[in-house]
Scaffold this motif. Structure first.
Motif, PDB file in Angstrom:
ATOM      1  N   GLU A   4      98.817 -55.461  44.733  1.00 35.76           N
ATOM      2  CA  GLU A   4      98.888 -54.330  45.651  1.00 35.76           C
ATOM      3  C   GLU A   4     100.115 -53.522  45.284  1.00 35.76           C
ATOM      4  O   GLU A   4     101.186 -54.076  45.039  1.00 35.76           O
ATOM      5  N   ARG A   6     102.196 -49.518  45.894  1.00 31.07           N
ATOM      6  CA  ARG A   6     102.351 -48.360  46.776  1.00 31.07           C
ATOM      7  C   ARG A   6     102.862 -47.159  45.986  1.00 31.07           C
ATOM      8  O   ARG A   6     103.467 -47.305  44.937  1.00 31.07           O
ATOM      9  N   VAL A  16     100.197 -43.794  49.616  1.00 27.96           N
ATOM     10  CA  VAL A  16      99.006 -44.553  49.243  1.00 27.96           C
ATOM     11  C   VAL A  16      99.378 -46.012  49.002  1.00 27.96           C
ATOM     12  O   VAL A  16     100.466 -46.320  48.529  1.00 27.96           O
ATOM     13  N   THR A  17      98.443 -46.884  49.347  1.00 31.12           N
ATOM     14  CA  THR A  17      98.537 -48.301  49.016  1.00 31.12           C
ATOM     15  C   THR A  17      97.255 -48.648  48.291  1.00 31.12           C
ATOM     16  O   THR A  17      96.157 -48.355  48.780  1.00 31.12           O
ATOM     17  N   SER A  19      95.018 -51.660  46.575  1.00 34.78           N
ATOM     18  CA  SER A  19      94.728 -53.085  46.408  1.00 34.78           C
ATOM     19  C   SER A  19      94.028 -53.260  45.066  1.00 34.78           C
ATOM     20  O   SER A  19      93.358 -52.339  44.593  1.00 34.78           O
ATOM     21  N   GLU A  48      87.113 -46.396  46.117  1.00 33.01           N
ATOM     22  CA  GLU A  48      87.433 -45.961  47.475  1.00 33.01           C
ATOM     23  C   GLU A  48      87.821 -47.136  48.379  1.00 33.01           C
ATOM     24  O   GLU A  48      88.727 -47.017  49.207  1.00 33.01           O
ATOM     25  N   ASP A  50      89.473 -49.693  47.675  1.00 30.07           N
ATOM     26  CA  ASP A  50      90.765 -50.281  47.313  1.00 30.07           C
ATOM     27  C   ASP A  50      91.963 -49.377  47.576  1.00 30.07           C
ATOM     28  O   ASP A  50      93.075 -49.663  47.123  1.00 30.07           O
ATOM     29  N   ARG A  52      94.260 -47.122  50.516  1.00 29.22           N
ATOM     30  CA  ARG A  52      94.582 -46.755  51.898  1.00 29.22           C
ATOM     31  C   ARG A  52      95.511 -45.543  51.821  1.00 29.22           C
ATOM     32  O   ARG A  52      96.509 -45.571  51.107  1.00 29.22           O
ATOM     33  N   GLU A  54      97.851 -42.779  53.896  1.00 30.30           N
ATOM     34  CA  GLU A  54      98.554 -42.387  55.113  1.00 30.30           C
ATOM     35  C   GLU A  54      99.012 -40.948  54.924  1.00 30.30           C
ATOM     36  O   GLU A  54      99.421 -40.564  53.828  1.00 30.30           O
ATOM     37  N   GLN A  56      96.977 -38.215  55.803  1.00 28.54           N
ATOM     38  CA  GLN A  56      95.810 -37.402  55.444  1.00 28.54           C
ATOM     39  C   GLN A  56      95.951 -35.952  55.907  1.00 28.54           C
ATOM     40  O   GLN A  56      95.401 -35.048  55.274  1.00 28.54           O
TER      41      GLN A  56
END
Length: 146
Positions: A4, A6, A16-17, A19, A48, A50, A52, A54, A56
């Motif tokens: 993972e 960032r 963004v994070t 995975s 998509e 994988d 996350r 923040e 937006q």
């Protein structure tokens, strides 16, 4: 690269994070990517599921062709990602690699639009070389109008 990882835009409004972070990057030398980034767009290809995102509300998108869009931070202007929009295209994010905090161990896998690459933009190391025609042949066929 860690499982993972960032990253963020220049101002931190979009974070963004990722995975299952990929261990390879790809570079695009098309004229749109060069204009958008000032050089080649170097991306991590992320499904998509994988990613996350923040922040937006700060993301702005531009339909750069009939089949793709480019997104950027509306606050600082940082390039964020490129996405295919054609019906049947994968919902992957072609995430700007420069956003990421850590890229250790990542290698260059592919260079696309190599037939458009300026001579000064030669990258080091072996990578698969893909022409514009070869790349366009990889895209899903356009939807048929009824």
């Amino acid at each position: 690269m860690a499982t993972e990882t960032r990253g963020q835009c220049l101002c931190g409004a979009v974070r963004v994070t990722v995975s299952n972070a990929p261990h390879e990057v790809n570079a695009c030398h098309c004229s749109m990517c060069r204009r958008w980034t000032g050089v080649a767009l170097v991306t991590l290809d992320v499904p998509e599921a994988d990613i996350r995102i923040e922040g937006q509300e700060a993301v702005r998108s531009f339909a750069s062709s009939d089949w793709a869009e480019r997104s950027f931070c509306g606050t600082c202007g940082s390039s964020l990602w490129y996405r295919l929009t054609a019906p049947g295209a994968p919902a992957d994010y072609y995430l700007a690699a420069g956003l990421m905090d850590q890229l250790s161990g990542v290698t260059l896998a592919n260079e696309i639009y190599v037939d458009h690459r300026p001579q000064a933009f030669a990258f080091a190391g072996p990578a698969r070389q893909i022409t514009e025609a070869e790349f366009m042949a990889m895209l899903p066929p356009p939807a048929q109008e009824e």
